[in-house]
Each structure stands twice: as C-alpha cells, then as structure tokens.
Motif scaffolding. Structure first.
Motif, PDB file in Angstrom:
ATOM      1  N   ASP A  81       0.841  -1.049  -0.004  1.00 52.24           N
ATOM      2  CA  ASP A  81       0.021   0.025   0.011  1.00 52.24           C
ATOM      3  C   ASP A  81       0.815   1.242   0.012  1.00 52.24           C
ATOM      4  N   ALA A  82       2.079   1.131  -0.250  1.00 52.91           N
ATOM      5  CA  ALA A  82       3.144   2.238  -0.081  1.00 52.91           C
ATOM      6  C   ALA A  82       2.966   2.810  -1.272  1.00 52.91           C
ATOM      7  N   GLU A  83       3.462   4.139  -1.701  1.00 56.47           N
ATOM      8  CA  GLU A  83       3.371   4.615  -2.812  1.00 56.47           C
ATOM      9  C   GLU A  83       4.386   3.921  -4.073  1.00 56.47           C
ATOM     10  N   ALA A  84       3.830   3.250  -4.970  1.00 58.92           N
ATOM     11  CA  ALA A  84       4.607   2.369  -5.902  1.00 58.92           C
ATOM     12  C   ALA A  84       5.690   3.202  -6.722  1.00 58.92           C
ATOM     13  N   ARG A  85       6.653   2.741  -7.012  1.00 57.20           N
ATOM     14  CA  ARG A  85       7.408   3.264  -8.189  1.00 57.20           C
ATOM     15  C   ARG A  85       7.500   2.344  -9.136  1.00 57.20           C
ATOM     16  N   SER A  86       7.442   3.162 -10.548  1.00 59.34           N
ATOM     17  CA  SER A  86       7.736   2.370 -11.564  1.00 59.34           C
ATOM     18  C   SER A  86       8.912   1.526 -11.960  1.00 59.34           C
ATOM     19  N   PHE A  87       8.316   0.104 -12.254  1.00 57.47           N
ATOM     20  CA  PHE A  87       9.564  -0.603 -12.731  1.00 57.47           C
ATOM     21  C   PHE A  87      10.597  -0.197 -13.728  1.00 57.47           C
ATOM     22  N   SER A  88       9.937   0.463 -14.868  1.00 56.55           N
ATOM     23  CA  SER A  88      10.915   0.985 -15.747  1.00 56.55           C
ATOM     24  C   SER A  88      11.881   2.189 -15.388  1.00 56.55           C
ATOM     25  N   THR A  89      11.334   2.812 -14.244  1.00 60.60           N
ATOM     26  CA  THR A  89      12.540   3.497 -13.833  1.00 60.60           C
ATOM     27  C   THR A  89      13.608   2.966 -13.037  1.00 60.60           C
ATOM     28  N   LEU A  90      13.464   1.757 -12.649  1.00 59.29           N
ATOM     29  CA  LEU A  90      14.652   1.166 -12.163  1.00 59.29           C
ATOM     30  C   LEU A  90      15.560   0.282 -13.297  1.00 59.29           C
ATOM     31  N   VAL A  91      15.077   0.127 -14.291  1.00 55.38           N
ATOM     32  CA  VAL A  91      15.869  -0.949 -15.015  1.00 55.38           C
ATOM     33  C   VAL A  91      16.925   0.061 -15.826  1.00 55.38           C
ATOM     34  N   ARG A  92      18.004  -0.515 -15.674  1.00 61.77           N
ATOM     35  CA  ARG A  92      19.168   0.390 -16.500  1.00 61.77           C
ATOM     36  C   ARG A  92      19.840  -0.623 -17.386  1.00 61.77           C
ATOM     37  N   THR A  93      20.268  -0.039 -18.595  1.00 58.69           N
ATOM     38  CA  THR A  93      21.033  -0.680 -19.771  1.00 58.69           C
ATOM     39  C   THR A  93      22.520  -1.063 -19.234  1.00 58.69           C
ATOM     40  N   PRO A  94      22.807  -2.268 -19.337  1.00 59.63           N
ATOM     41  CA  PRO A  94      23.972  -2.779 -18.889  1.00 59.63           C
ATOM     42  C   PRO A  94      25.300  -2.015 -19.667  1.00 59.63           C
ATOM     43  N   ILE A  95      26.175  -1.809 -18.825  1.00 59.96           N
ATOM     44  CA  ILE A  95      27.376  -0.927 -19.338  1.00 59.96           C
ATOM     45  C   ILE A  95      28.512  -1.912 -19.522  1.00 59.96           C
ATOM     46  N   ALA A  96      28.975  -2.024 -20.717  1.00 61.87           N
ATOM     47  CA  ALA A  96      29.950  -3.143 -21.046  1.00 61.87           C
ATOM     48  C   ALA A  96      29.422  -4.317 -20.542  1.00 61.87           C
ATOM     49  N   GLY A  97      28.541  -4.783 -20.632  1.00 64.16           N
ATOM     50  CA  GLY A  97      28.001  -6.278 -20.305  1.00 64.16           C
ATOM     51  C   GLY A  97      27.847  -6.167 -18.566  1.00 64.16           C
ATOM     52  N   GLU A  98      28.140  -5.245 -17.877  1.00 62.44           N
ATOM     53  CA  GLU A  98      27.752  -5.311 -16.578  1.00 62.44           C
ATOM     54  C   GLU A  98      26.464  -4.752 -16.039  1.00 62.44           C
ATOM     55  N   LEU A  99      25.650  -5.548 -15.482  1.00 63.70           N
ATOM     56  CA  LEU A  99      24.243  -4.913 -15.009  1.00 63.70           C
ATOM     57  C   LEU A  99      24.634  -4.229 -13.604  1.00 63.70           C
ATOM     58  N   LEU A 100      24.385  -2.888 -13.910  1.00 63.22           N
ATOM     59  CA  LEU A 100      24.545  -2.137 -12.491  1.00 63.22           C
ATOM     60  C   LEU A 100      23.426  -2.410 -11.431  1.00 63.22           C
ATOM     61  N   ALA A 101      23.753  -2.527 -10.037  1.00 61.54           N
ATOM     62  CA  ALA A 101      22.883  -2.930  -9.076  1.00 61.54           C
ATOM     63  C   ALA A 101      22.222  -1.791  -8.746  1.00 61.54           C
ATOM     64  N   VAL A 102      20.678  -1.735  -8.395  1.00 64.07           N
ATOM     65  CA  VAL A 102      19.885  -0.702  -8.169  1.00 64.07           C
ATOM     66  C   VAL A 102      19.472  -0.649  -6.679  1.00 64.07           C
ATOM     67  N   ARG A 103      19.508   0.617  -6.016  1.00 65.45           N
ATOM     68  CA  ARG A 103      18.981   0.413  -4.446  1.00 65.45           C
ATOM     69  C   ARG A 103      17.731   1.513  -4.417  1.00 65.45           C
ATOM     70  N   ILE A 104      16.837   1.239  -3.569  1.00 60.55           N
ATOM     71  CA  ILE A 104      15.714   2.072  -3.484  1.00 60.55           C
ATOM     72  C   ILE A 104      15.202   1.933  -1.967  1.00 60.55           C
ATOM     73  N   GLY A 105      14.265   2.852  -1.675  1.00 58.37           N
ATOM     74  CA  GLY A 105      13.699   2.700  -0.416  1.00 58.37           C
ATOM     75  C   GLY A 105      14.245   3.901   0.711  1.00 58.37           C
ATOM     76  N   ARG A 106      14.051   3.488   1.832  1.00 55.92           N
ATOM     77  CA  ARG A 106      14.835   4.169   3.044  1.00 55.92           C
ATOM     78  C   ARG A 106      15.826   3.693   3.665  1.00 55.92           C
ATOM     79  N   GLN A 107      15.345   3.505   5.222  1.00 50.89           N
ATOM     80  CA  GLN A 107      16.422   2.867   5.951  1.00 50.89           C
ATOM     81  C   GLN A 107      16.209   1.788   6.791  1.00 50.89           C
ATOM     82  N   GLY A 108      14.780   1.247   6.248  1.00 54.33           N
ATOM     83  CA  GLY A 108      14.420   0.017   7.094  1.00 54.33           C
ATOM     84  C   GLY A 108      15.148  -1.243   6.517  1.00 54.33           C
ATOM     85  N   ALA A 109      14.480  -2.333   7.088  1.00 54.26           N
ATOM     86  CA  ALA A 109      15.119  -3.911   6.615  1.00 54.26           C
ATOM     87  C   ALA A 109      15.253  -4.049   5.148  1.00 54.26           C
TER      88      ALA A 109
END
Length: 312
Positions: A81-109
C-alpha cells in the motif's frame, strides 16, 4: 529428449536478467502487464510480498521465486500500500556487459531481489503455459544456478580490470537454467493424481509417451507401438494417457502437429500442402479446416498476418 525440453526448444524460449535490486523498507514497485514477456522475481535476501492484478498474493523469502507466465501486472514490495515506483524507472541498460545494481527505499530492513523476463513463441509454448497457474511459486534455496547467478552479479570490477566479456550472455543462460530448475521443482512437487500436461511429465509412462510424440511428431505412431516403447499394453497406455492428460493420445498428437505446422508457416517458405503432409493430413483442405479450428484463421491468413506483424 524430454517433452519439456522439446517445447522450450520449439518455442525458442529465451530469458534475461532485467534488474538486480536492493530495497529498504518501506518500498513498493509497480510492474506493468506485458503481452510478449513473462516475468519472475527471485528473493536473494530478506523478504517481500507480491500481488497480481487478479488479486493473487504471495510472500517471498530468501530462495523463493515467483513466476507469472502471462505477464500480468503486479506489485512487489515490503508494503504493497506504499507509494509504488514504476518498474521501468529502475531498469538500467548494462554498461560493457555489467548490470548495475539498483538501490531504493529508506533505512528499514533490506530485501535483495532479482527480476527476470522471459520470451517465447506463445503458440508453441501453449502446452506449458496453459498448464501453469497464473502465479507459480517455487523454493530454489540451494539451487546451483541461483548461486552461480548471484556470484556473477556480485563481481566487482577494479578500475584496471577489463569488462567481463560475455557477461550478458552468461546472465541470460543462467536465467534460463534458473527457470528450468524452477519448473522441474514445481512439477516434481505436484501432488499425485493430477491431470494435465505437467502431471503427464511427472508420470512414468505418460511422460515417456509425451517425450516420444513431442520429439518425433511426424512418425506414423500407433498406440500399440507407443505402448511397446514405454512398457505398457495398448489399452493400458490409452487409459492411462486419457486419465492423466484428459484427452486421447491422438487428440494431443494432432494438436502438437498443428502447432508445429503453425511455426513452419511462419519460419519457412514451404508450401501449405507440404506442411499439411508433415502434420499428417493427406489434403490441404482437411488441414486448413483443422488449422482454422485450432488457431482461428486458415493457414494462408495465419502466415500473412504474422509476417506482417514481424515486419512492423
């Protein structure tokens, strides 16, 4: 070759890792529906929830994978029920084959999860897709392909290192292995006494029969010959196949031959008459009528419309 492998081969099944994400509570991601892609999410650490547009829900913990074969829209997050972020805004094009990790959210678990996309020729994958639930959940804890993928994603390149050659292809192959492992565990975990294509894979005699007709569909099969090859009498195999699959052997074989014919119409320039003969029909007219009953249009129109779609 087994029936599952044959279906995946003919359907030109492919897979890809689309997201490697770590999210801190509270978080929610909205994944849109797709007509062309199936999706899956694998939780590596922590836990989260998932809810589809049909209201199906699942709680995912470390090692759990959920697969959505029809690509329906869904939410995934710690709090849906939290405000949803669009999946498309998280997807990154790999750079030189490397898939960059994505981090979202606040300070919780934290929850670390990996998202996959899967593509195939849907008309060829129908035996599989039609047998799966709208949401398939599987525990992949300890599965070697999962460990290989997390190791690959965890590689950190130093400034002096060259990019990992073949990284994208490696991830794609590992994603395919993870999906096959998930399917195998799901099928093996089905309760006895079920019905349908997946239940057939899990049955000693029906599974062998499916492997034969999937792998050698153009052979002039008889129930008696199939029975000899799988170790049952003609009548015992006919009864067992009908009980497990919900239809006679030759009704299933006819439909599989038509699916192969549908693919041949798209992938080759062979005449309709030649394709009809391979599908077991002596006349193009009988083939056309059967094809239209199955796919909703005659072979000539199927070939023309699908090719036009491919040109767009």
């Amino acid at each position: 070759m087994d029936a599952l492998s044959e279906v995946l081969r003919h359907a030109r099944f492919s897979a890809n890792v689309t997201l490697d994400a770590t999210a801190h509570e509270p978080w929610c991601v909205s994944v849109p529906a797709s007509d062309s892609l199936a999706r899956a999410h694998l939780v590596v650490e922590g836990e989260c929830a998932l809810r589809t547009s049909h209201g199906d829900e699942a709680t995912l913990r470390a090692g759990n994978l959920v697969f959505l074969p029809t690509g329906e829209a869904h939410l995934i997050g710690s709090h849906l029920d939290a405000e949803a972020r669009s999946f498309s805004t998280l997807v990154r094009t790999p750079i030189a084959g490397e898939l960059l990790a994505v981090r979202i959210g606040r300070q919780g678990a934290a929850t670390h999860w990996i998202s996959f996309s899967f593509a195939c020729e849907r008309h060829m994958a129908d035996p599989l897709i039609a047998s799966l639930p709208r949401m398939m959940s599987v525990d992949l804890a300890g599965a070697p392909p999962v460990e290989w993928l997390t190791d690959e994603l965890g590689l950190v390149l130093s400034a002096s290192d060259a990019p990992f050659l073949g990284a994208a292809a490696t991830r794609a192959r590992l994603a395919e292995l993870i999906f096959i492992e998930a399917l195998a565990r799901y099928v093996q975990g089905l309760p006895p006494g079920g019905q349908g294509w997946l239940a057939g894979l899990n049955d000693r005699f029906v599974g062998r029969t499916l492997a034969l007709v999937h792998g050698r569909p153009s052979e002039p099969w008889t129930v008696e010959r199939l029975g000899r090859l799988v170790g049952l009498s003609r009548s015992a195999l006919a009864d067992r196949f009908s009980d497990v699959m919900g239809e006679p052997i030759f009704a299933f074989l006819t439909r599989w031959r038509l699916q192969l014919a549908a693919e041949a119409l798209l992938a080759s320039s062979r005449s309709i008459g030649s394709i009809a003969r391979d599908a077991g029909y002596e006349s193009a007219g009988a083939f056309s009528a059967a094809f239209k009953r199955t796919f909703g249009k005659p072979p000539s129109l199927w070939r023309r419309r699908r090719r036009k779609q491919g040109d767009k």
